[in-house]
Enzyme design. Structure first.
Site, PDB file in Angstrom:
ATOM      1  N   CYS A  26       6.016   1.131  -0.341  1.00 52.93           N
ATOM      2  CA  CYS A  26       5.098   1.303   0.785  1.00 52.93           C
ATOM      3  C   CYS A  26       5.515   2.476   1.660  1.00 52.93           C
ATOM      4  CB  CYS A  26       5.023   0.019   1.599  1.00 52.93           C
ATOM      5  SG  CYS A  26       4.238  -1.331   0.682  1.00 52.93           S
ATOM      6  N   GLU A  58       0.782  -2.868   3.336  1.00 56.65           N
ATOM      7  CA  GLU A  58       0.669  -1.480   3.783  1.00 56.65           C
ATOM      8  C   GLU A  58      -0.213  -0.665   2.846  1.00 56.65           C
ATOM      9  OE1 GLU A  58       4.754  -3.019   5.052  1.00 56.65           O
ATOM     10  OE2 GLU A  58       3.480  -3.162   3.295  1.00 56.65           O
ATOM     11  N   CYS A  89       8.724  -1.746   2.334  1.00 59.81           N
ATOM     12  CA  CYS A  89       9.576  -1.599   1.157  1.00 59.81           C
ATOM     13  C   CYS A  89       9.555  -0.127   0.727  1.00 59.81           C
ATOM     14  CB  CYS A  89       9.067  -2.502   0.034  1.00 59.81           C
ATOM     15  SG  CYS A  89       7.566  -1.878  -0.773  1.00 59.81           S
ATOM     16  N   HIS A 146       0.675  -4.488  -1.863  1.00 57.43           N
ATOM     17  CA  HIS A 146       1.380  -4.844  -0.631  1.00 57.43           C
ATOM     18  C   HIS A 146       0.473  -4.572   0.562  1.00 57.43           C
ATOM     19  CE1 HIS A 146       5.783  -4.592  -2.260  1.00 57.43           C
ATOM     20  NE2 HIS A 146       4.967  -5.214  -3.095  1.00 57.43           N
TER      21      HIS A 146
END
Length: 157
Positions: free
Chosen positions: A87, A56, A84, A54
């Protein structure tokens, strides 16, 4: 506040560019320390075949590499969307002190990126979750923690 907008715009620009390269989802993030961007990331889940890639996470990895540390104390993270659960956990583990985000998790859900299932799963007892949880060999695993606690070579984090 203008500086904050500049960094957020960079995260949003990364997300927009990522839509064009079709490397993953429409997400971007930057890590900032002392007024300098030290980490950039986009969602690379499909490009890397890595569900943890992801934006991040990628920005945190980039920042850690740049600073040669696992501790990002004193850093800020700017994300094009509310992180999310995975993250968010990484942000805490990285010791990042401030998070800025643009779109909300509800906005992401409207674009078919919903985390509602995961949040619901976390609230359920283990025996009611979709993934079956089975504990095995706890005593053997505890010996590893004992060895860790006794080690004079460990680097706490």
């Amino acid at each position: 506040m203008e500086e904050n907008k500049k960094y957020m715009q960079e995260a949003i620009n990364l997300a927009m560019e990522n839509v064009d390269v079709v490397n993953g989802g429409p997400f971007g993030a930057v890590v900032v320390k002392d007024g300098e961007i030290i980490g950039r990331g986009t969602n690379e889940v499909t490009g890397k075949n890595d569900p943890t890639a992801h934006a991040e996470i990628m920005a945190i990895r980039d920042a850690c590499h740049h600073l040669n540390t696992f501790d990002l104390e004193g850093c800020e993270l700017y994300s094009s969307c509310e992180p999310c659960p995975m993250c968010l956990g990484a942000i805490y583990w990285a010791n990042i002190g401030k998070l800025y985000y643009a779109a909300t998790k509800e906005d992401a859900a409207q674009a078919n990126f919903s985390d509602a299932f995961i949040y619901k799963e976390f609230s359920l007892p283990k025996d009611q979750r979709k993934i079956q949880f089975t504990q095995l060999m706890r005593d053997a695993a505890l010996k590893v923690f004992e060895k860790w606690m006794a080690s004079e070579e460990k680097i706490p984090y």
